[in-house]
Write a protein that holds these residues in place. Structure first.
Motif, PDB file in Angstrom:
ATOM      1  N   LEU A 103       7.316  -0.774 -12.144  1.00 49.06           N
ATOM      2  CA  LEU A 103       6.530  -1.880 -12.689  1.00 49.06           C
ATOM      3  C   LEU A 103       5.488  -1.369 -13.684  1.00 49.06           C
ATOM      4  O   LEU A 103       5.254  -1.993 -14.729  1.00 49.06           O
ATOM      5  CB  LEU A 103       5.846  -2.638 -11.554  1.00 49.06           C
ATOM      6  N   ALA A 104       4.861  -0.236 -13.379  1.00 46.43           N
ATOM      7  CA  ALA A 104       3.892   0.354 -14.298  1.00 46.43           C
ATOM      8  C   ALA A 104       4.553   0.700 -15.626  1.00 46.43           C
ATOM      9  O   ALA A 104       3.957   0.514 -16.702  1.00 46.43           O
ATOM     10  CB  ALA A 104       3.274   1.607 -13.670  1.00 46.43           C
ATOM     11  N   ILE A 132       8.642   8.895 -24.386  1.00 49.59           N
ATOM     12  CA  ILE A 132       7.805   9.816 -23.592  1.00 49.59           C
ATOM     13  C   ILE A 132       7.281   9.114 -22.340  1.00 49.59           C
ATOM     14  O   ILE A 132       7.270   9.690 -21.241  1.00 49.59           O
ATOM     15  CB  ILE A 132       6.643  10.350 -24.447  1.00 49.59           C
ATOM     16  N   LEU A 133       6.846   7.865 -22.514  1.00 48.26           N
ATOM     17  CA  LEU A 133       6.351   7.096 -21.368  1.00 48.26           C
ATOM     18  C   LEU A 133       7.431   6.930 -20.301  1.00 48.26           C
ATOM     19  O   LEU A 133       7.124   6.853 -19.099  1.00 48.26           O
ATOM     20  CB  LEU A 133       5.866   5.721 -21.828  1.00 48.26           C
ATOM     21  N   THR A 134       8.687   6.875 -20.710  1.00 49.88           N
ATOM     22  CA  THR A 134       9.792   6.718 -19.768  1.00 49.88           C
ATOM     23  C   THR A 134      10.208   8.044 -19.153  1.00 49.88           C
ATOM     24  O   THR A 134      10.506   8.116 -17.951  1.00 49.88           O
ATOM     25  CB  THR A 134      11.003   6.075 -20.477  1.00 49.88           C
ATOM     26  N   VAL A 135      10.229   9.083 -19.949  1.00 50.46           N
ATOM     27  CA  VAL A 135      10.712  10.386 -19.478  1.00 50.46           C
ATOM     28  C   VAL A 135       9.830  10.951 -18.362  1.00 50.46           C
ATOM     29  O   VAL A 135      10.337  11.540 -17.391  1.00 50.46           O
ATOM     30  CB  VAL A 135      10.801  11.382 -20.656  1.00 50.46           C
ATOM     31  N   LEU A 136       8.522  10.779 -18.468  1.00 48.50           N
ATOM     32  CA  LEU A 136       7.614  11.358 -17.461  1.00 48.50           C
ATOM     33  C   LEU A 136       7.924  10.868 -16.048  1.00 48.50           C
ATOM     34  O   LEU A 136       8.173  11.682 -15.146  1.00 48.50           O
ATOM     35  CB  LEU A 136       6.164  11.069 -17.849  1.00 48.50           C
ATOM     36  N   PRO A 137       7.927   9.546 -15.783  1.00 41.61           N
ATOM     37  CA  PRO A 137       8.286   9.120 -14.424  1.00 41.61           C
ATOM     38  C   PRO A 137       9.744   9.401 -14.085  1.00 41.61           C
ATOM     39  O   PRO A 137      10.066   9.681 -12.928  1.00 41.61           O
ATOM     40  CB  PRO A 137       7.983   7.615 -14.427  1.00 41.61           C
ATOM     41  N   ILE A 152      17.113   3.478 -12.784  1.00 41.21           N
ATOM     42  CA  ILE A 152      16.568   2.137 -13.020  1.00 41.21           C
ATOM     43  C   ILE A 152      15.486   2.200 -14.100  1.00 41.21           C
ATOM     44  O   ILE A 152      15.417   1.338 -14.989  1.00 41.21           O
ATOM     45  CB  ILE A 152      16.000   1.541 -11.722  1.00 41.21           C
ATOM     46  N   CYS A 153      14.634   3.226 -14.055  1.00 43.36           N
ATOM     47  CA  CYS A 153      13.613   3.396 -15.099  1.00 43.36           C
ATOM     48  C   CYS A 153      14.260   3.527 -16.472  1.00 43.36           C
ATOM     49  O   CYS A 153      13.815   2.908 -17.444  1.00 43.36           O
ATOM     50  CB  CYS A 153      12.760   4.630 -14.802  1.00 43.36           C
ATOM     51  N   ALA A 154      15.318   4.326 -16.552  1.00 44.66           N
ATOM     52  CA  ALA A 154      16.001   4.522 -17.835  1.00 44.66           C
ATOM     53  C   ALA A 154      16.663   3.237 -18.308  1.00 44.66           C
ATOM     54  O   ALA A 154      16.598   2.883 -19.493  1.00 44.66           O
ATOM     55  CB  ALA A 154      17.028   5.637 -17.696  1.00 44.66           C
ATOM     56  N   ILE A 155      17.294   2.500 -17.394  1.00 51.56           N
ATOM     57  CA  ILE A 155      17.995   1.276 -17.766  1.00 51.56           C
ATOM     58  C   ILE A 155      16.998   0.205 -18.213  1.00 51.56           C
ATOM     59  O   ILE A 155      17.265  -0.549 -19.168  1.00 51.56           O
ATOM     60  CB  ILE A 155      18.846   0.768 -16.577  1.00 51.56           C
ATOM     61  N   VAL A 156      15.847   0.118 -17.537  1.00 51.13           N
ATOM     62  CA  VAL A 156      14.818  -0.839 -17.945  1.00 51.13           C
ATOM     63  C   VAL A 156      14.305  -0.507 -19.343  1.00 51.13           C
ATOM     64  O   VAL A 156      14.107  -1.399 -20.185  1.00 51.13           O
ATOM     65  CB  VAL A 156      13.661  -0.853 -16.926  1.00 51.13           C
ATOM     66  N   GLY A 296      11.148  -7.734 -19.306  1.00 52.84           N
ATOM     67  CA  GLY A 296      11.186  -6.463 -18.586  1.00 52.84           C
ATOM     68  C   GLY A 296      11.187  -6.663 -17.087  1.00 52.84           C
ATOM     69  O   GLY A 296      11.954  -6.002 -16.362  1.00 52.84           O
ATOM     70  N   CYS A 297      10.350  -7.567 -16.585  1.00 47.55           N
ATOM     71  CA  CYS A 297      10.290  -7.830 -15.142  1.00 47.55           C
ATOM     72  C   CYS A 297      11.596  -8.429 -14.642  1.00 47.55           C
ATOM     73  O   CYS A 297      12.067  -8.098 -13.544  1.00 47.55           O
ATOM     74  CB  CYS A 297       9.126  -8.769 -14.830  1.00 47.55           C
ATOM     75  N   THR A 298      12.195  -9.308 -15.442  1.00 45.20           N
ATOM     76  CA  THR A 298      13.473  -9.903 -15.061  1.00 45.20           C
ATOM     77  C   THR A 298      14.578  -8.858 -15.018  1.00 45.20           C
ATOM     78  O   THR A 298      15.396  -8.835 -14.087  1.00 45.20           O
ATOM     79  CB  THR A 298      13.861 -11.027 -16.041  1.00 45.20           C
ATOM     80  N   MET A 299      14.595  -7.973 -16.019  1.00 40.56           N
ATOM     81  CA  MET A 299      15.607  -6.922 -16.054  1.00 40.56           C
ATOM     82  C   MET A 299      15.436  -5.933 -14.896  1.00 40.56           C
ATOM     83  O   MET A 299      16.424  -5.396 -14.382  1.00 40.56           O
ATOM     84  CB  MET A 299      15.550  -6.174 -17.389  1.00 40.56           C
ATOM     85  N   LEU A 300      14.216  -5.699 -14.476  1.00 45.97           N
ATOM     86  CA  LEU A 300      13.974  -4.816 -13.332  1.00 45.97           C
ATOM     87  C   LEU A 300      14.703  -5.337 -12.106  1.00 45.97           C
ATOM     88  O   LEU A 300      15.403  -4.585 -11.407  1.00 45.97           O
ATOM     89  CB  LEU A 300      12.470  -4.723 -13.060  1.00 45.97           C
TER      90      LEU A 300
END
Length: 356
Positions: A103-104, A132-137, A152-156, A296-300
């Motif tokens: 979510l963050a 970069i924001l995605t790769v870190l988590p 899931i992070c990558a797909i979002v 984004g929230c819906t896709m999550l």
């Protein structure tokens, strides 16, 4: 949206009661814990609705930094459970930082894209910061290891990036890079048990008593429900403990066995109407930030649901992705209910207030 949430939550609690029922003592403690989490989630939604979603997004970078610290803490100091470092014991419940991390990530990506106006679509250099924001988590979660949540992070990220529009040249380059990453990941990054899961998905009958056991028992449970199911608390695969992880990753298999095809269609209708409404909210938002945020929230929720349901039916490898708001898990439930709250907040503020 709230009505669908209550219906889905009610079915989830009913299913959890059945899947964890103990003949001698009645409902398991897991049921009462999930009921408390669901009630807390409704309170959290009310809190989110009192705030402008712009203010929630501003808190996104604070939440993002906090979850990165928590993910680092789990890797460095948390004792491994079943070979994974995912949970922080807070006493009253175990926090899984990778859940709020999703979510963050949505909050910071929404802020990043909303504040960047690019004529003709995004170029590669415009995607450096979001990447970069995605790769870190992604890396921290994959190291736990928790490949399902990392994916899931990558797909979002991919879904939100496509939503804000890319140039065709950028899309072509990223598609080629994605295929290369799949090859490199398979050859050098995946652990042996992760490769085995994919091989088992392609041929579950080849290892029925080990890696193929979960998929086959899940398919047996869903198929044995037939049209109208075996009835509440009458499922044999779940209650006789043939089906593993029946209250978490494979919760829907229990529902399919007990309520059959008809019950499954009713559940999925409620579930996907909620998701369709989320897309509607994204398309009717008053500004770019609200639109990206709601999408984004819906896709999550959408991608977690699709992966879990396909996994249960043997159409995808077992990757440990829970069914949002249905599988047991406090961290997952609160994260997804917060996402629902954000979508509702965007909807509430999609129309100009009347003035006198």
């Amino acid at each position: 949206m709230l009505l669908m949430l209550l219906l889905v939550g009610g079915m989830a609690l009913t299913n959890l009661y059945s899947s964890t029922y103990i003949a001698d003592t009645g409902a398991a403690s897991l049921f009462y814990k999930q009921l408390i989490f669901f009630t807390a989630g409704l309170g959290m939604i009310l809190l989110i609705l009192t705030q402008e979603y712009e203010r929630v997004v501003k808190l996104g970078y604070v939440l993002y930094g906090l979850v990165l610290l928590l993910l680092l803490y789990t890797l460095l100091f948390v004792k491994a459970i079943a070979g994974a470092q995912r949970w922080i014991d807070l006493g009253f419940f175990n926090l899984q930082p990778s859940e709020p991390a999703k979510l963050a990530l949505i909050l910071v990506l929404a802020a990043c894209y909303a504040n960047t106006d690019v004529a003709g679509g995004y170029r590669l250099r415009d995607l450096i910061k979001p990447a970069i924001l995605t790769v870190l988590p992604f890396v921290l979660i994959a190291k736990q290891p928790d490949l399902g949540t990392a994916l899931i992070c990558a797909i979002v990220f991919v879904s939100m990036t496509l939503f804000v529009r890319l140039r065709w040249a950028t899309l072509s380059i990223l598609s080629g890079t994605g295929l290369l990453c799949i090859f490199v990941g398979w050859k050098f990054l995946l652990k042996e048990y992760q490769r085995k899961r994919i091989e088992t998905f392609l041929n579950p009958e080849g290892d029925l008593m080990n890696h193929g056991y979960q998929i086959m028992q899940s398919k047996i449970a869903v198929g044995s429900g037939k049209i109208f199911g075996k009835g509440f608390m009458e499922g044999t695969q779940g209650h006789l403990h043939f089906l593993p992880e029946r209250h978490t990753d494979f919760a829907f298999a229990v529902w399919g066995e007990e309520w059959g095809f008809a019950g499954s269609v009713f559940f999925l209708s409620c579930y996907f109407f909620m998701l369709i409404w989320g897309v509607n909210v994204a398309m009717s938002a008053k500004d770019k930030l609200g639109s990206i945020l709601a999408f984004g929230c819906t896709m999550l929720i959408f991608w977690q649901a699709v992966i879990n349901l396909f996994m249960i039916m043997g159409l995808l490898p077992v990757v440990g992705v829970p069914l949002p708001m249905f599988s047991y898990g406090g961290s997952s439930l609160l994260t997804n209910m917060a996402a629902i709250g954000i979508i509702m907040s965007v909807r509430m503020r999609s129309f100009p207030s009347a003035t006198t």
